[in-house]
Scaffold this motif. Sequence first.
Motif, short mmCIF file in Angstrom:
data_model
loop_
_atom_site.label_atom_id
_atom_site.label_comp_id
_atom_site.label_asym_id
_atom_site.label_seq_id
_atom_site.Cartn_x
_atom_site.Cartn_y
_atom_site.Cartn_z
N TYR A 175 2.40 38.80 -14.56
CA TYR A 175 2.66 39.95 -13.69
C TYR A 175 1.40 40.55 -13.07
N PHE A 176 0.22 40.12 -13.50
CA PHE A 176 -1.01 40.69 -12.96
C PHE A 176 -1.93 39.62 -12.38
N GLU A 177 -2.31 38.64 -13.20
CA GLU A 177 -3.29 37.64 -12.75
C GLU A 177 -2.69 36.64 -11.76
N ARG A 178 -1.54 36.10 -12.06
CA ARG A 178 -0.99 35.06 -11.18
C ARG A 178 -0.65 35.58 -9.79
N PRO A 179 -0.03 36.76 -9.64
CA PRO A 179 0.18 37.27 -8.28
C PRO A 179 -1.12 37.42 -7.50
N LEU A 180 -2.17 37.85 -8.16
CA LEU A 180 -3.46 37.98 -7.49
C LEU A 180 -4.03 36.62 -7.11
N LEU A 181 -3.87 35.63 -7.98
CA LEU A 181 -4.32 34.28 -7.67
C LEU A 181 -3.56 33.71 -6.48
N ASP A 182 -2.24 33.90 -6.47
CA ASP A 182 -1.44 33.40 -5.36
C ASP A 182 -1.87 34.05 -4.05
N PHE A 183 -2.10 35.35 -4.08
CA PHE A 183 -2.56 36.05 -2.89
C PHE A 183 -3.91 35.52 -2.42
#
Length: 399
Positions: free
Chosen positions: A355-363
Amino acid sequence: MRPGPVLVEGELALERDRIGELDGLRAIALLIVVIWHYFGAPDGPQGLPWKLLHVGRFGVDLFFILSGYLITDILLRHRAAERYYSAFYGRRAFRIWPLYYLMCGCAAIGWYFSLSPDLFDTRGVPGWLYLFGLQNFGMAKAQTDGAYFLAVTWSLAIEEQFYLLFPLLVRNIPSERLFAILLVPILICPIGRLIDSALPDAYGWYVLPQFRIDSLAIGALIAWWRLYRKPDAEVSRRVAAILEWSSISLPLLWLFGWKRWSVAFSHTQVEIFFGALLFVVLDNRGSPKLALLRSSVATFFARTSYAAYLTHHVILYLLFAVLHQPRTVGSLAGISLTFGALALTFGLCALSYRYFERPLLDFAHRRFSFGWAKAGHRLAGSRLLVPQTKTRRVARRAL
Protein backbone atom coordinates in the motif's frame (compact mmCIF):
# COMPACT_ATOMS: atom_id res chain seq x y z
CA MET A 1 33.98 -10.08 -26.73
CA ARG A 2 30.25 -9.85 -26.04
CA PRO A 3 28.71 -6.85 -27.85
CA GLY A 4 27.39 -3.96 -25.84
CA PRO A 5 23.68 -3.45 -25.20
CA VAL A 6 21.52 -3.16 -28.31
CA LEU A 7 19.88 0.18 -29.07
CA VAL A 8 17.01 0.61 -31.49
CA GLU A 9 15.00 3.45 -32.91
CA GLY A 10 12.45 4.39 -30.31
CA GLU A 11 12.13 3.25 -26.75
CA LEU A 12 15.15 1.39 -25.45
CA ALA A 13 14.77 -2.37 -25.78
CA LEU A 14 17.20 -3.07 -23.00
CA GLU A 15 15.12 -4.49 -20.17
CA ARG A 16 15.96 -8.09 -19.40
CA ASP A 17 13.81 -10.79 -17.95
CA ARG A 18 13.47 -10.64 -14.20
CA ILE A 19 15.90 -13.05 -12.55
CA GLY A 20 13.90 -14.81 -9.88
CA GLU A 21 16.95 -16.33 -8.23
CA LEU A 22 18.08 -12.88 -7.12
CA ASP A 23 14.97 -12.71 -4.93
CA GLY A 24 16.24 -15.75 -3.11
CA LEU A 25 19.67 -14.25 -2.57
CA ARG A 26 18.14 -11.03 -1.28
CA ALA A 27 15.91 -13.04 1.05
CA ILE A 28 18.97 -14.85 2.39
CA ALA A 29 20.77 -11.55 2.98
CA LEU A 30 17.81 -10.14 4.87
CA LEU A 31 17.06 -13.20 6.96
CA ILE A 32 20.58 -13.74 8.22
CA VAL A 33 20.76 -10.09 9.29
CA VAL A 34 17.39 -10.24 11.05
CA ILE A 35 18.13 -13.57 12.73
CA TRP A 36 21.42 -12.16 13.99
CA HIS A 37 19.79 -9.04 15.44
CA TYR A 38 16.82 -10.92 16.89
CA PHE A 39 18.38 -14.08 18.25
CA GLY A 40 22.14 -13.55 18.35
CA ALA A 41 22.75 -10.02 19.60
CA PRO A 42 20.39 -9.60 22.62
CA ASP A 43 22.41 -11.49 25.24
CA GLY A 44 25.83 -10.14 24.29
CA PRO A 45 29.11 -11.64 23.07
CA GLN A 46 29.48 -14.00 26.01
CA GLY A 47 26.36 -15.94 25.07
CA LEU A 48 26.27 -18.97 22.77
CA PRO A 49 23.66 -17.44 20.40
CA TRP A 50 26.03 -14.54 19.72
CA LYS A 51 28.91 -16.85 18.83
CA LEU A 52 26.71 -19.00 16.61
CA LEU A 53 24.82 -16.23 14.81
CA HIS A 54 27.25 -13.32 14.65
CA VAL A 55 27.97 -14.22 11.01
CA GLY A 56 24.55 -12.75 10.24
CA ARG A 57 26.12 -9.30 10.08
CA PHE A 58 27.82 -10.38 6.86
CA GLY A 59 24.41 -10.36 5.22
CA VAL A 60 25.05 -6.67 4.53
CA ASP A 61 27.96 -7.69 2.29
CA LEU A 62 25.56 -9.79 0.21
CA PHE A 63 23.14 -6.85 0.05
CA PHE A 64 25.94 -4.65 -1.27
CA ILE A 65 27.01 -7.17 -3.93
CA LEU A 66 23.42 -7.65 -5.12
CA SER A 67 22.86 -3.91 -5.23
CA GLY A 68 26.08 -3.38 -7.17
CA TYR A 69 25.01 -5.97 -9.71
CA LEU A 70 21.43 -4.81 -10.16
CA ILE A 71 22.11 -1.09 -10.36
CA THR A 72 25.11 -1.47 -12.68
CA ASP A 73 23.10 -3.74 -14.95
CA ILE A 74 20.47 -1.01 -15.25
CA LEU A 75 23.03 1.72 -15.86
CA LEU A 76 24.96 -0.21 -18.50
CA ARG A 77 21.84 -1.21 -20.38
CA HIS A 78 20.67 2.40 -20.51
CA ARG A 79 23.97 4.25 -20.74
CA ALA A 80 22.95 5.85 -24.05
CA ALA A 81 19.41 6.70 -22.95
CA GLU A 82 18.06 10.17 -23.60
CA ARG A 83 16.88 10.58 -20.00
CA TYR A 84 19.57 8.50 -18.36
CA TYR A 85 20.14 10.67 -15.28
CA SER A 86 16.56 11.75 -14.59
CA ALA A 87 15.23 8.21 -14.95
CA PHE A 88 17.87 6.63 -12.76
CA TYR A 89 17.86 9.20 -9.97
CA GLY A 90 14.08 9.65 -10.13
CA ARG A 91 13.44 5.95 -9.68
CA ARG A 92 16.06 5.68 -6.95
CA ALA A 93 14.54 8.60 -5.09
CA PHE A 94 11.06 7.08 -5.11
CA ARG A 95 12.45 3.72 -4.00
CA ILE A 96 14.64 4.97 -1.16
CA TRP A 97 13.47 8.33 0.09
CA PRO A 98 9.79 7.90 1.11
CA LEU A 99 10.34 5.19 3.70
CA TYR A 100 13.74 6.51 4.73
CA TYR A 101 12.56 10.06 5.38
CA LEU A 102 9.46 8.74 7.12
CA MET A 103 11.84 7.00 9.51
CA CYS A 104 13.90 10.19 9.85
CA GLY A 105 10.74 12.16 10.61
CA CYS A 106 9.69 9.72 13.33
CA ALA A 107 13.21 9.87 14.78
CA ALA A 108 13.15 13.68 14.78
CA ILE A 109 9.81 13.72 16.64
CA GLY A 110 11.05 11.19 19.17
CA TRP A 111 14.26 13.16 19.72
CA TYR A 112 12.49 16.53 20.00
CA PHE A 113 10.00 15.32 22.61
CA SER A 114 12.58 13.13 24.41
CA LEU A 115 10.30 10.12 24.06
CA SER A 116 13.03 7.52 24.53
CA PRO A 117 16.73 8.35 24.77
CA ASP A 118 17.60 4.71 24.09
CA LEU A 119 15.85 4.93 20.73
CA PHE A 120 16.34 8.51 19.63
CA ASP A 121 19.45 9.96 21.23
CA THR A 122 22.00 10.46 18.45
CA ARG A 123 25.02 9.67 20.68
CA GLY A 124 27.27 12.31 19.20
CA VAL A 125 26.14 11.96 15.56
CA PRO A 126 24.72 15.32 14.34
CA GLY A 127 21.11 14.89 13.30
CA TRP A 128 21.49 16.84 10.05
CA LEU A 129 23.85 14.18 8.72
CA TYR A 130 20.91 11.77 8.43
CA LEU A 131 19.11 14.22 6.15
CA PHE A 132 21.97 14.19 3.65
CA GLY A 133 22.94 10.53 3.89
CA LEU A 134 26.24 11.25 5.65
CA GLN A 135 25.53 9.63 9.01
CA ASN A 136 28.14 6.94 8.46
CA PHE A 137 30.88 9.57 8.67
CA GLY A 138 29.35 10.88 11.89
CA MET A 139 29.23 7.37 13.32
CA ALA A 140 32.90 6.80 12.51
CA LYS A 141 33.89 10.09 14.11
CA ALA A 142 31.78 9.61 17.24
CA GLN A 143 32.60 5.88 17.42
CA THR A 144 28.94 5.07 18.04
CA ASP A 145 26.07 3.78 15.94
CA GLY A 146 24.17 7.02 16.46
CA ALA A 147 20.43 6.97 17.08
CA TYR A 148 19.37 3.34 17.56
CA PHE A 149 16.17 4.11 15.65
CA LEU A 150 18.29 4.78 12.54
CA ALA A 151 21.31 2.62 13.36
CA VAL A 152 21.10 0.42 10.27
CA THR A 153 21.01 3.36 7.85
CA TRP A 154 24.81 3.54 7.62
CA SER A 155 24.65 0.91 4.87
CA LEU A 156 22.04 2.91 2.99
CA ALA A 157 24.34 5.94 3.23
CA ILE A 158 27.23 3.99 1.68
CA GLU A 159 25.08 2.86 -1.24
CA GLU A 160 23.79 6.35 -1.96
CA GLN A 161 27.29 7.82 -1.76
CA PHE A 162 28.49 5.24 -4.26
CA TYR A 163 25.60 5.80 -6.65
CA LEU A 164 25.86 9.55 -6.44
CA LEU A 165 28.96 9.43 -8.67
CA PHE A 166 28.95 5.97 -10.23
CA PRO A 167 26.31 6.78 -12.90
CA LEU A 168 28.61 9.55 -14.14
CA LEU A 169 31.37 7.01 -14.69
CA VAL A 170 29.11 4.54 -16.46
CA ARG A 171 27.79 7.24 -18.76
CA ASN A 172 31.10 8.82 -19.71
CA ILE A 173 33.85 6.24 -19.33
CA PRO A 174 34.60 3.69 -22.08
CA SER A 175 33.46 0.24 -21.09
CA GLU A 176 36.94 -1.32 -21.02
CA ARG A 177 38.22 1.48 -18.80
CA LEU A 178 35.25 1.04 -16.49
CA PHE A 179 36.39 -2.53 -15.89
CA ALA A 180 39.79 -1.29 -14.69
CA ILE A 181 38.20 1.38 -12.50
CA LEU A 182 36.04 -1.22 -10.75
CA LEU A 183 39.13 -3.24 -9.94
CA VAL A 184 40.61 -0.37 -7.91
CA PRO A 185 38.31 -0.56 -4.84
CA ILE A 186 38.29 -4.36 -5.05
CA LEU A 187 42.05 -4.30 -4.57
CA ILE A 188 42.37 -1.33 -2.22
CA CYS A 189 39.56 -1.84 0.31
CA PRO A 190 40.92 -5.14 1.68
CA ILE A 191 44.27 -3.43 2.24
CA GLY A 192 42.49 -0.63 4.09
CA ARG A 193 40.69 -3.11 6.35
CA LEU A 194 43.97 -4.92 6.98
CA ILE A 195 45.62 -1.69 8.11
CA ASP A 196 42.60 -0.61 10.17
CA SER A 197 42.46 -3.94 11.99
CA ALA A 198 45.54 -2.87 13.95
CA LEU A 199 44.08 0.51 14.91
CA PRO A 200 41.77 1.45 17.82
CA ASP A 201 38.80 1.98 15.52
CA ALA A 202 35.52 0.32 16.47
CA TYR A 203 33.29 1.75 13.74
CA GLY A 204 35.14 3.28 10.80
CA TRP A 205 36.12 -0.01 9.20
CA TYR A 206 32.47 -1.07 9.21
CA VAL A 207 30.60 2.08 8.14
CA LEU A 208 32.93 4.10 5.89
CA PRO A 209 32.81 3.72 2.11
CA GLN A 210 36.57 3.41 1.68
CA PHE A 211 36.36 0.13 3.61
CA ARG A 212 33.12 -1.24 2.11
CA ILE A 213 32.59 -0.24 -1.52
CA ASP A 214 34.55 -3.22 -2.79
CA SER A 215 31.37 -5.26 -2.24
CA LEU A 216 29.43 -2.91 -4.51
CA ALA A 217 32.26 -2.97 -7.04
CA ILE A 218 32.25 -6.79 -7.11
CA GLY A 219 28.55 -6.80 -7.99
CA ALA A 220 29.15 -4.07 -10.58
CA LEU A 221 32.01 -6.04 -12.12
CA ILE A 222 29.81 -9.12 -12.45
CA ALA A 223 27.17 -7.03 -14.23
CA TRP A 224 29.83 -5.63 -16.56
CA TRP A 225 31.22 -9.07 -17.30
CA ARG A 226 27.86 -10.56 -18.18
CA LEU A 227 27.05 -7.72 -20.56
CA TYR A 228 30.41 -7.29 -22.28
CA ARG A 229 31.86 -10.81 -22.32
CA LYS A 230 30.65 -13.94 -24.06
CA PRO A 231 29.80 -16.90 -21.83
CA ASP A 232 33.00 -18.81 -21.14
CA ALA A 233 32.89 -22.36 -19.78
CA GLU A 234 36.42 -22.10 -18.42
CA VAL A 235 35.65 -18.91 -16.49
CA SER A 236 32.47 -20.47 -15.11
CA ARG A 237 34.42 -23.55 -14.03
CA ARG A 238 37.01 -21.44 -12.24
CA VAL A 239 34.41 -19.32 -10.45
CA ALA A 240 32.61 -22.50 -9.33
CA ALA A 241 35.92 -23.73 -7.93
CA ILE A 242 36.38 -20.43 -6.09
CA LEU A 243 32.91 -20.84 -4.62
CA GLU A 244 33.72 -24.35 -3.46
CA TRP A 245 37.03 -23.43 -1.87
CA SER A 246 35.70 -20.26 -0.24
CA SER A 247 32.79 -22.20 1.25
CA ILE A 248 35.27 -24.59 2.86
CA SER A 249 36.87 -21.63 4.63
CA LEU A 250 33.58 -20.30 6.04
CA PRO A 251 33.95 -22.07 9.42
CA LEU A 252 36.77 -19.62 10.14
CA LEU A 253 34.11 -16.91 10.36
CA TRP A 254 32.29 -18.75 13.13
CA LEU A 255 35.50 -19.29 15.04
CA PHE A 256 37.12 -15.89 14.65
CA GLY A 257 34.76 -13.56 12.76
CA TRP A 258 33.47 -11.89 15.92
CA LYS A 259 36.95 -10.86 17.06
CA ARG A 260 38.19 -7.34 16.28
CA TRP A 261 41.35 -8.49 14.51
CA SER A 262 39.32 -10.62 12.09
CA VAL A 263 38.54 -7.42 10.20
CA ALA A 264 41.85 -8.10 8.46
CA PHE A 265 40.33 -11.00 6.49
CA SER A 266 36.65 -11.66 7.30
CA HIS A 267 34.89 -9.28 4.90
CA THR A 268 37.29 -10.11 2.08
CA GLN A 269 36.62 -13.79 2.63
CA VAL A 270 32.85 -13.24 2.63
CA GLU A 271 32.95 -11.06 -0.49
CA ILE A 272 34.84 -13.75 -2.41
CA PHE A 273 32.22 -16.29 -1.38
CA PHE A 274 29.17 -14.13 -2.10
CA GLY A 275 30.61 -12.78 -5.36
CA ALA A 276 31.29 -16.31 -6.62
CA LEU A 277 27.83 -17.38 -5.40
CA LEU A 278 26.13 -14.63 -7.39
CA PHE A 279 28.14 -15.49 -10.52
CA VAL A 280 27.29 -19.20 -10.25
CA VAL A 281 23.60 -18.51 -9.58
CA LEU A 282 23.40 -16.26 -12.65
CA ASP A 283 25.16 -18.92 -14.72
CA ASN A 284 22.59 -21.50 -13.63
CA ARG A 285 19.40 -19.43 -13.60
CA GLY A 286 16.37 -21.56 -14.31
CA SER A 287 17.99 -24.70 -12.91
CA PRO A 288 15.68 -26.96 -10.89
CA LYS A 289 18.32 -26.94 -8.16
CA LEU A 290 17.67 -23.21 -7.65
CA ALA A 291 13.87 -23.53 -7.49
CA LEU A 292 13.80 -22.45 -3.84
CA LEU A 293 15.47 -19.16 -4.74
CA ARG A 294 12.64 -18.51 -7.22
CA SER A 295 9.85 -19.55 -4.87
CA SER A 296 6.97 -17.38 -3.70
CA VAL A 297 8.44 -17.42 -0.20
CA ALA A 298 11.70 -15.95 -1.49
CA THR A 299 9.75 -13.34 -3.46
CA PHE A 300 7.86 -12.33 -0.33
CA PHE A 301 11.00 -11.75 1.69
CA ALA A 302 12.68 -9.98 -1.22
CA ARG A 303 9.78 -7.56 -1.62
CA THR A 304 9.67 -6.78 2.06
CA SER A 305 13.45 -6.63 2.45
CA TYR A 306 13.89 -2.86 2.31
CA ALA A 307 11.21 -2.04 4.87
CA ALA A 308 12.18 -4.99 7.05
CA TYR A 309 15.83 -4.02 7.05
CA LEU A 310 15.03 -0.44 8.08
CA THR A 311 12.50 -1.29 10.80
CA HIS A 312 13.08 -4.78 12.20
CA HIS A 313 15.28 -3.71 15.13
CA VAL A 314 12.87 -0.91 16.09
CA ILE A 315 9.85 -3.22 16.09
CA LEU A 316 11.68 -5.70 18.29
CA TYR A 317 12.74 -2.98 20.72
CA LEU A 318 9.24 -1.47 20.94
CA LEU A 319 7.52 -4.82 21.52
CA PHE A 320 9.76 -5.65 24.47
CA ALA A 321 9.55 -2.09 25.82
CA VAL A 322 5.75 -1.88 25.62
CA LEU A 323 5.39 -5.19 27.48
CA HIS A 324 8.12 -4.20 30.00
CA GLN A 325 10.13 -7.30 29.32
CA PRO A 326 13.93 -7.58 29.28
CA ARG A 327 15.25 -8.23 25.80
CA THR A 328 16.67 -11.74 25.88
CA VAL A 329 16.38 -15.09 24.18
CA GLY A 330 17.44 -16.84 27.37
CA SER A 331 13.87 -17.35 28.59
CA LEU A 332 10.66 -18.78 27.15
CA ALA A 333 8.99 -15.37 27.37
CA GLY A 334 11.89 -13.75 25.56
CA ILE A 335 11.92 -16.30 22.76
CA SER A 336 8.13 -16.03 22.37
CA LEU A 337 8.26 -12.25 22.12
CA THR A 338 11.11 -12.43 19.63
CA PHE A 339 9.13 -14.71 17.34
CA GLY A 340 6.17 -12.41 17.81
CA ALA A 341 8.29 -9.46 16.74
CA LEU A 342 9.44 -11.44 13.71
CA ALA A 343 5.86 -12.08 12.60
CA LEU A 344 4.84 -8.49 13.32
CA THR A 345 7.80 -7.12 11.35
CA PHE A 346 7.03 -9.02 8.16
CA GLY A 347 3.29 -8.47 8.50
CA LEU A 348 3.74 -4.71 8.71
CA CYS A 349 6.36 -4.69 5.96
CA ALA A 350 4.06 -6.66 3.64
CA LEU A 351 1.41 -3.97 4.16
CA SER A 352 4.04 -1.29 3.58
CA TYR A 353 5.08 -2.83 0.28
CA ARG A 354 1.54 -3.32 -0.99
CA TYR A 355 0.00 0.00 0.00
CA PHE A 356 2.97 2.38 0.25
CA GLU A 357 6.13 1.25 -1.55
CA ARG A 358 4.71 -0.52 -4.59
CA PRO A 359 2.35 2.31 -5.64
CA LEU A 360 5.29 4.70 -5.46
CA LEU A 361 7.46 2.31 -7.49
CA ASP A 362 4.77 1.96 -10.13
CA PHE A 363 4.40 5.73 -10.34
CA ALA A 364 8.17 6.23 -10.59
CA HIS A 365 8.49 3.76 -13.46
CA ARG A 366 5.68 5.47 -15.33
CA ARG A 367 6.97 8.95 -14.62
CA PHE A 368 10.69 8.42 -15.13
CA SER A 369 11.32 6.66 -18.41
CA PHE A 370 14.82 6.22 -19.78
CA GLY A 371 13.54 7.45 -23.10
CA TRP A 372 14.75 7.07 -26.64
CA ALA A 373 18.07 6.51 -28.34
CA LYS A 374 19.12 6.55 -31.97
CA ALA A 375 20.01 3.33 -33.73
CA GLY A 376 23.69 2.51 -33.62
CA HIS A 377 24.46 5.41 -31.27
CA ARG A 378 27.95 5.03 -29.84
CA LEU A 379 28.61 6.35 -26.37
CA ALA A 380 31.97 6.49 -24.58
CA GLY A 381 33.46 3.40 -26.14
CA SER A 382 30.47 1.05 -25.84
CA ARG A 383 30.04 -1.49 -28.62
CA LEU A 384 26.47 -0.98 -29.76
CA LEU A 385 24.83 -2.94 -32.56
CA VAL A 386 21.65 -2.69 -34.54
CA PRO A 387 19.12 -5.15 -33.11
CA GLN A 388 19.12 -8.70 -34.38
CA THR A 389 16.05 -9.82 -32.46
CA LYS A 390 12.57 -8.48 -32.07
CA THR A 391 12.22 -5.54 -29.68
CA ARG A 392 10.88 -6.57 -26.31
CA ARG A 393 10.16 -4.61 -23.21
CA VAL A 394 9.92 -6.36 -19.88
CA ALA A 395 8.85 -4.44 -16.81
CA ARG A 396 11.53 -4.42 -14.18
CA ARG A 397 11.78 -2.59 -10.91
CA ALA A 398 15.14 -1.35 -9.74
CA LEU A 399 15.64 -2.55 -6.20
